[in-house]
Enzyme design. Structure first.
Site, PDB file in Angstrom:
ATOM      1  N   LYS A  92     -50.016  28.203  11.595  1.00  0.00           N
ATOM      2  CA  LYS A  92     -50.377  29.223  10.616  1.00  0.00           C
ATOM      3  C   LYS A  92     -49.311  30.307  10.784  1.00  0.00           C
ATOM      4  O   LYS A  92     -49.273  30.996  11.806  1.00  0.00           O
ATOM      5  CB  LYS A  92     -51.757  29.804  10.842  1.00  0.00           C
ATOM      6  CG  LYS A  92     -52.053  30.968   9.896  1.00  0.00           C
ATOM      7  CD  LYS A  92     -53.530  31.175   9.685  1.00  0.00           C
ATOM      8  CE  LYS A  92     -54.146  32.058  10.688  1.00  0.00           C
ATOM      9  NZ  LYS A  92     -53.928  33.507  10.386  1.00  0.00           N
TER      10      LYS A  92
ATOM     11  N   TYR B 194     -51.266  29.631  15.872  1.00  0.00           N
ATOM     12  CA  TYR B 194     -51.385  30.837  15.043  1.00  0.00           C
ATOM     13  C   TYR B 194     -50.277  31.792  15.490  1.00  0.00           C
ATOM     14  O   TYR B 194     -50.374  32.406  16.561  1.00  0.00           O
ATOM     15  CB  TYR B 194     -52.765  31.455  15.204  1.00  0.00           C
ATOM     16  CG  TYR B 194     -53.003  32.748  14.434  1.00  0.00           C
ATOM     17  CD1 TYR B 194     -54.119  33.521  14.703  1.00  0.00           C
ATOM     18  CD2 TYR B 194     -52.153  33.188  13.421  1.00  0.00           C
ATOM     19  CE1 TYR B 194     -54.370  34.700  14.005  1.00  0.00           C
ATOM     20  CE2 TYR B 194     -52.381  34.348  12.725  1.00  0.00           C
ATOM     21  CZ  TYR B 194     -53.495  35.102  13.013  1.00  0.00           C
ATOM     22  OH  TYR B 194     -53.745  36.264  12.313  1.00  0.00           O
TER      23      TYR B 194
HETATM   24  C1  LIG Z   1     -53.180  40.936   9.824  1.00  0.00           C
HETATM   25  C2  LIG Z   1     -53.873  40.201   8.723  1.00  0.00           C
HETATM   26  O1  LIG Z   1     -54.958  40.551   8.326  1.00  0.00           O
HETATM   27  N1  LIG Z   1     -53.215  39.153   8.188  1.00  0.00           N
HETATM   28  C3  LIG Z   1     -53.896  38.329   7.197  1.00  0.00           C
HETATM   29  C4  LIG Z   1     -53.283  38.459   5.846  1.00  0.00           C
HETATM   30  O2  LIG Z   1     -54.089  37.713   4.970  1.00  0.00           O
HETATM   31  C5  LIG Z   1     -53.231  39.930   5.408  1.00  0.00           C
HETATM   32  O3  LIG Z   1     -54.537  40.510   5.573  1.00  0.00           O
HETATM   33  C6  LIG Z   1     -52.814  40.025   3.948  1.00  0.00           C
HETATM   34  O4  LIG Z   1     -51.557  39.400   3.775  1.00  0.00           O
HETATM   35  C7  LIG Z   1     -52.748  41.485   3.500  1.00  0.00           C
HETATM   36  O5  LIG Z   1     -51.729  42.171   4.199  1.00  0.00           O
HETATM   37  C8  LIG Z   1     -53.875  36.912   7.717  1.00  0.00           C
HETATM   38  O6  LIG Z   1     -52.579  36.472   8.034  1.00  0.00           O
HETATM   39  C9  LIG Z   1     -54.734  36.895   8.953  1.00  0.00           C
HETATM   40  C10 LIG Z   1     -55.454  35.653   9.113  1.00  0.00           C
HETATM   41  O7  LIG Z   1     -55.237  34.685   8.453  1.00  0.00           O
HETATM   42  C11 LIG Z   1     -56.538  35.674  10.108  1.00  0.00           C
HETATM   43  O8  LIG Z   1     -57.530  36.333   9.843  1.00  0.00           O
HETATM   44  O9  LIG Z   1     -56.403  35.084  11.175  1.00  0.00           O
END
Ligand SMILES: CC(=O)N[C@@H]([C@@H](O)[C@H](O)[C@H](O)CO)[C@@H](O)CC(=O)C(=O)O
Length: 292
Positions: free
Chosen positions: A163, A135
């Protein structure tokens, strides 16, 4: 659809910060029964994992596995700056719960050397019968892995991919080009289409808990070669994401789920509970972008 879409699973908490099992199960069911999601990424940033005690992390992995069963793919994020906790969690989710794929955030805070980071990953996965997905989220960890760093991590055959939550699309293209057989799951929902164009295998993200249908339509349009439709959908998605981010990311996604009838609960302190203004804005977002 060959590209896989995973929700980064939210965790439902009660007002006092305790785990809301019923609400967490409802979020799982919503993703499976309504979103028809390909998989769930459990224990990540979106699950507020890095604010939780080990016992609570274990309970969440257990609840999700019990609720999801074999209805979708499950990835358990076990990473921690406490390597012993990561190994304990890896052993628990694989040997006691039956997870087949684990993931681990790059160890952060203490500015670890790359040899220490490689040791961390090899240690986490060596004693469990599972594959591991790195990750990588430099914006939140401060850890940026180079192409050669990834090459060294991927020398371990149990480390099957990454990821990738990173705005560096040059590195993404180099990773795809150099490691065609490794799994790359993209983690920035706002940039799904550019990532699809570089050949990622799928996406994992927080907003797919409420916006999976658009993302699935975008992937289908992309795979059908209809780039104009795919870009139009990305524009719609980014209008939604901008509104969510401006109102408070995790609080707003939970409020949107509540408008969908899912007891998504609260975020964990010190994250603030939603104000009446935030609740009102979330209702407007739901009505504008998500109400069928
Ligand atoms: C910091 C964060 O929340 N990043 C999200 C994104 O889905 C992000 O919320 C989205 O792109 C909106 O900015 C994901 O990369 C995080 C993720 O997959 C996880 O919960 O581990």
């Amino acid at each position: 659809m060959t590209k896989k879409l995973y929700s980064a699973l939210l965790t439902s908490f009660n007002a006092d910060g305790s785990l809301n099992e019923k609400g967490t199960r409802e979020i799982v069911r919503h993703n499976i029964d309504v979103n028809h999601i390909d998989g769930l990424y459990v224990g990540g940033s979106t699950g507020e994992n890095f604010m939780l005690q080990t016992a609570t992390k274990k309970r969440i992995f257990e609840i999700v596995k019990d609720e999801a069963g074999d209805d979708c793919d499950l990835i358990a994020q076990v990473g921690s700056i406490d390597l012993q906790e990561s190994k304990e969690l890896a052993n628990y989710v694989v040997n006691d719960l039956g997870y087949k794929t684990i993931s681990a955030v790059t160890p952060f805070y203490y500015n670890f050397s790359f040899p220490e980071i490689k040791y961390y990953y090899d240690e986490i996965v060596k004693d469990v019968d599972a594959n591991l997905i790195v990750y990588s989220i430099p914006a939140l960890t401060g850890v940026s892995l180079s192409l050669d760093n990834f090459a060294k991590l991927f020398e371990n055959p149990k480390i099957i991919g990454v990821k990738y939550t990173n705005a560096d699309f040059f590195l993404l293209e180099r990773l795809r080009n150099r490691f065609p057989d490794k799994k790359i799951l993209f983690g920035t929902d706002e940039m799904l289409l550019p990532a699809l164009s570089l050949g990622v295998d799928g996406a994992i993200g927080s907003t797919y808990n409420v916006n999976a249908a658009r993302a699935q339509s975008e992937i289908k349009a992309f795979e059908a070669g209809d780039m104009k439709k795919a870009l139009d959908i990305q524009h719609q998605t980014n209008d939604l994401i901008s509104a969510i981010l401006n109102n408070g990311l995790y609080q707003t996604i939970k409020l949107l789920l509540q408008d969908m009838g899912v007891a998504a609960g609260y975020t964990k302190e010190p994250m603030h509970k939603p104000t009446p203004e935030m609740e009102s804005v979330a209702h407007d977002i739901y009505n504008k972008y998500l109400k069928n």
